[in-house]
Scaffold this motif. Structure first.
Motif, PDB file in Angstrom:
ATOM      1  N   PHE A  13       0.839  -1.214   0.000  1.00  0.00           N
ATOM      2  CA  PHE A  13       0.000   0.000   0.000  1.00  0.00           C
ATOM      3  C   PHE A  13       0.865   1.250   0.000  1.00  0.00           C
ATOM      4  CE2 PHE A  13      -2.434  -3.296   2.369  1.00  0.00           C
ATOM      5  CZ  PHE A  13      -3.259  -3.625   1.312  1.00  0.00           C
ATOM      6  N   GLY A  29      -5.286   2.511  -5.671  1.00  0.00           N
ATOM      7  CA  GLY A  29      -4.551   1.420  -5.011  1.00  0.00           C
ATOM      8  C   GLY A  29      -4.979   1.294  -3.564  1.00  0.00           C
ATOM      9  N   GLN A  30      -4.221   1.942  -2.683  1.00  0.00           N
ATOM     10  CA  GLN A  30      -4.524   1.886  -1.247  1.00  0.00           C
ATOM     11  C   GLN A  30      -5.986   2.288  -1.000  1.00  0.00           C
ATOM     12  OE1 GLN A  30      -2.327   4.772   1.068  1.00  0.00           O
ATOM     13  NE2 GLN A  30      -2.076   3.317   2.752  1.00  0.00           N
ATOM     14  N   GLY A  31      -6.637   1.581  -0.079  1.00  0.00           N
ATOM     15  CA  GLY A  31      -8.057   1.822   0.149  1.00  0.00           C
ATOM     16  C   GLY A  31      -8.323   2.986   1.073  1.00  0.00           C
ATOM     17  N   TYR A 118      -4.977 -10.239   3.439  1.00  0.00           N
ATOM     18  CA  TYR A 118      -4.558  -8.872   3.780  1.00  0.00           C
ATOM     19  C   TYR A 118      -3.110  -8.950   4.264  1.00  0.00           C
ATOM     20  CZ  TYR A 118      -4.501  -4.231   5.706  1.00  0.00           C
ATOM     21  OH  TYR A 118      -4.170  -2.929   5.960  1.00  0.00           O
ATOM     22  N   ASN A 167     -10.981  -8.254   2.008  1.00  0.00           N
ATOM     23  CA  ASN A 167      -9.951  -7.444   1.357  1.00  0.00           C
ATOM     24  C   ASN A 167      -8.841  -8.419   0.968  1.00  0.00           C
ATOM     25  OD1 ASN A 167      -8.068  -5.582   0.550  1.00  0.00           O
ATOM     26  ND2 ASN A 167      -7.799  -4.624   2.551  1.00  0.00           N
ATOM     27  N   TYR A 198     -15.035  -4.127   7.138  1.00  0.00           N
ATOM     28  CA  TYR A 198     -15.947  -3.665   6.077  1.00  0.00           C
ATOM     29  C   TYR A 198     -17.392  -4.087   6.351  1.00  0.00           C
ATOM     30  CZ  TYR A 198     -11.609  -2.660   3.645  1.00  0.00           C
ATOM     31  OH  TYR A 198     -10.379  -2.159   3.306  1.00  0.00           O
ATOM     32  N   LYS A 229     -13.254   2.954   8.263  1.00  0.00           N
ATOM     33  CA  LYS A 229     -13.961   2.478   7.075  1.00  0.00           C
ATOM     34  C   LYS A 229     -15.423   2.906   7.114  1.00  0.00           C
ATOM     35  CE  LYS A 229     -10.359   0.031   5.804  1.00  0.00           C
ATOM     36  NZ  LYS A 229      -9.491   0.204   6.982  1.00  0.00           N
ATOM     37  N   PHE A 313     -13.331  -2.615  -2.645  1.00  0.00           N
ATOM     38  CA  PHE A 313     -12.530  -3.075  -3.780  1.00  0.00           C
ATOM     39  C   PHE A 313     -13.291  -3.943  -4.766  1.00  0.00           C
ATOM     40  CE2 PHE A 313      -9.990  -2.960   0.167  1.00  0.00           C
ATOM     41  CZ  PHE A 313      -9.300  -1.792  -0.105  1.00  0.00           C
ATOM     42  N   ARG A 358      -6.347  -5.112  -8.208  1.00  0.00           N
ATOM     43  CA  ARG A 358      -7.397  -4.642  -7.301  1.00  0.00           C
ATOM     44  C   ARG A 358      -7.596  -3.146  -7.495  1.00  0.00           C
ATOM     45  NH1 ARG A 358      -6.751  -3.797  -0.856  1.00  0.00           N
ATOM     46  NH2 ARG A 358      -6.152  -1.747  -1.643  1.00  0.00           N
TER      47      ARG A 358
HETATM   48  N1  GLN Z   1      -6.676  -1.385   4.232  1.00  0.00           N
HETATM   49  C1  GLN Z   1      -6.132  -0.571   3.205  1.00  0.00           C
HETATM   50  C2  GLN Z   1      -6.085  -1.294   1.881  1.00  0.00           C
HETATM   51  O1  GLN Z   1      -6.285  -2.454   1.791  1.00  0.00           O
HETATM   52  C3  GLN Z   1      -4.750  -0.075   3.465  1.00  0.00           C
HETATM   53  C4  GLN Z   1      -4.308   0.115   4.872  1.00  0.00           C
HETATM   54  C5  GLN Z   1      -2.831   0.288   4.907  1.00  0.00           C
HETATM   55  O2  GLN Z   1      -2.264   0.918   4.036  1.00  0.00           O
HETATM   56  N2  GLN Z   1      -2.209  -0.273   5.869  1.00  0.00           N
HETATM   57  O3  GLN Z   1      -5.784  -0.691   0.902  1.00  0.00           O
END
Ligand code: GLN
Length: 377
Positions: A13, A29-31, A118, A167, A198, A229, A313, A358
């Motif tokens: 990320f 990219g990063q969520g 994750y 995720n 989520y 979130k 995502f 993703r």
């Molecule tokens: N949960 C977020 C993701 O999947 C990122 C969190 C993080 O950068 N540690 O993108």
């Protein structure tokens, strides 16, 4: 120094977000959301700060906030929780998961983890001297192969990590999945770490199968949640963990000497804001619209949809038009098209590469529109 995590580099990320910044790319990219959060909530924080709520709160979290969390969990999932002994406020979901694993793992213990996973799960297991037992979700639905889980359970299995909505894939566990989990763990000492950050980001009229709906499972589980979130404030790093009283007692032993107590001011604000049910109940519909919007845009590209039913995502395969490695493609799209995504192989220890990227759709429609335009130009 001998590294405790010799196989670990910088999280994907940060890698992709840094590259996105360097290339002035749109970051899918990063969520994290790029739209504003509720001004009602930011006003509550400002007020809490001005009112002088700026010192430590209880190490377990502000009592009023824990009570409001217990009320919410009762309303949504029928869970009867003690705010006093079963809920701890944490600096985010990732911290809750790390603390839970550190609480229970001894060297040599095995933890079943589903891949794509994750990216913090496996290093969290390894740093505790335990052994990740990896099982691949069935591509492309990303469903759990329960027969394989049964085969991989041993006398050393200490825990199974589940994550729904998932995720990076957006897959959602069904009541039948939970029944399988329950069947496998029944009468054993296997614990469950359930990553439910989520919980409200769930679509297609599906119901979130929280562990909190299942009192027998909660007895042996740590369930991790995230306000970031739910309220579009990922940078606040605040969430909570729910467990049974005996397990939570052990969790707090670890927590008290690490974070001790979380940002107090936002806890006062969140306690107030939790009374606004609509703020979290309306979230699924809002994000489902964004998912559908991305889908519509992506249908005009050669990328092939792998449907998501939850989370921030949606994943897309490009196997039909390119054999480039997913990491190479993600980097190239960031550099050449100024759109950042996350390569799926980052979520497999052996870098399994199904040629999938993703995409984060927690963005303004105009951001998604511009990004997909850039992708096809
Ligand atoms: N949960 C977020 C993701 O999947 C990122 C969190 C993080 O950068 N540690 O993108």
């Amino acid at each position: 120094m001998i590294s405790k995590l010799p196989d670990v580099g910088t999280t994907i990320f940060t890698v992709m977000s840094s590259l996105a910044m360097e290339c002035n790319a749109i970051n899918l990219g990063q969520g994290f959301p790029d739209f504003p959060m509720s001004s009602e909530l930011t006003d509550l924080v400002a007020k809490a700060m001005r009112d002088g709520n700026n010192q430590y709160v209880h190490m377990n979290g502000l009592a009023l906030l824990r009570e409001r969390i217990a009320e919410k969990c009762a309303k949504l999932y029928g869970a009867k929780l003690s705010a006093d002994s079963q809920i701890t406020v944490t600096p985010g979901g990732t911290y809750g998961i790390y603390t839970a694993l550190t609480t229970i793992l001894h060297p040599g213990d095995e933890v079943i983890v589903f891949e794509p996973a994750y990216d913090s799960y496996i290093p969290n297991i390894v740093i505790n001297g335990a052994v990740p037992v990896r099982i691949s979700l069935e591509y492309p639905q990303y469903s759990i192969p329960w027969d394989e889980v049964r085969q991989k359970v041993t006398g050393k299995t200490k825990a199974i990590i589940i994550n729904s909505p998932h995720n990076p894939t957006g897959a959602v566990l069904s009541a039948n999945d939970i029944a399988q989990l329950s069947d496998i763990t029944m009468g054993t000492k296997i614990m469950i770490i359930s990553d439910e950050v989520y919980e409200h980001l769930i679509y297609d009229n599906l119901q979130h199968e929280s562990i909190l709906r299942y009192p027998d499972l909660l007895e042996k589980s740590f369930v991790c949640f995230s306000f970031g979130k739910t309220y579009h404030c990922t940078g606040w790093k605040i969430g909570y963990c729910v467990s049974s009283a005996p397990l939570m007692k052990e969790f707090r032993k670890v927590h008290q000497f690490n974070c001790f107590s979380c940002n107090s001011t936002v806890q006062f604000a969140l306690a107030e804001y939790l009374l606004n049910e609509d703020a979290y109940l309306s979230l699924g519909k809002l994000m489902e619209k964004k998912r559908n919007f991305l889908r519509k845009l992506m249908s005009n590209t050669p990328f092939k949809l792998i449907p998501s039913h939850g989370s921030y995502f949606e994943c897309y395969s490009y196997a039909e038009f390119s054999d480039e490695r997913d990491k190479d493609l993600a980097i190239r799209l960031t550099r050449e098209n100024a759109v950042a995504t996350i390569p799926m192989s980052s979520f497999y220890k052996d870098e399994t590469d199904n040629r999938v990227l993703r995409f984060c759709f927690a963005k303004k429609e105009e951001t998604l529109e511009r990004a997909i335009q850039r992708l096809v130009s």
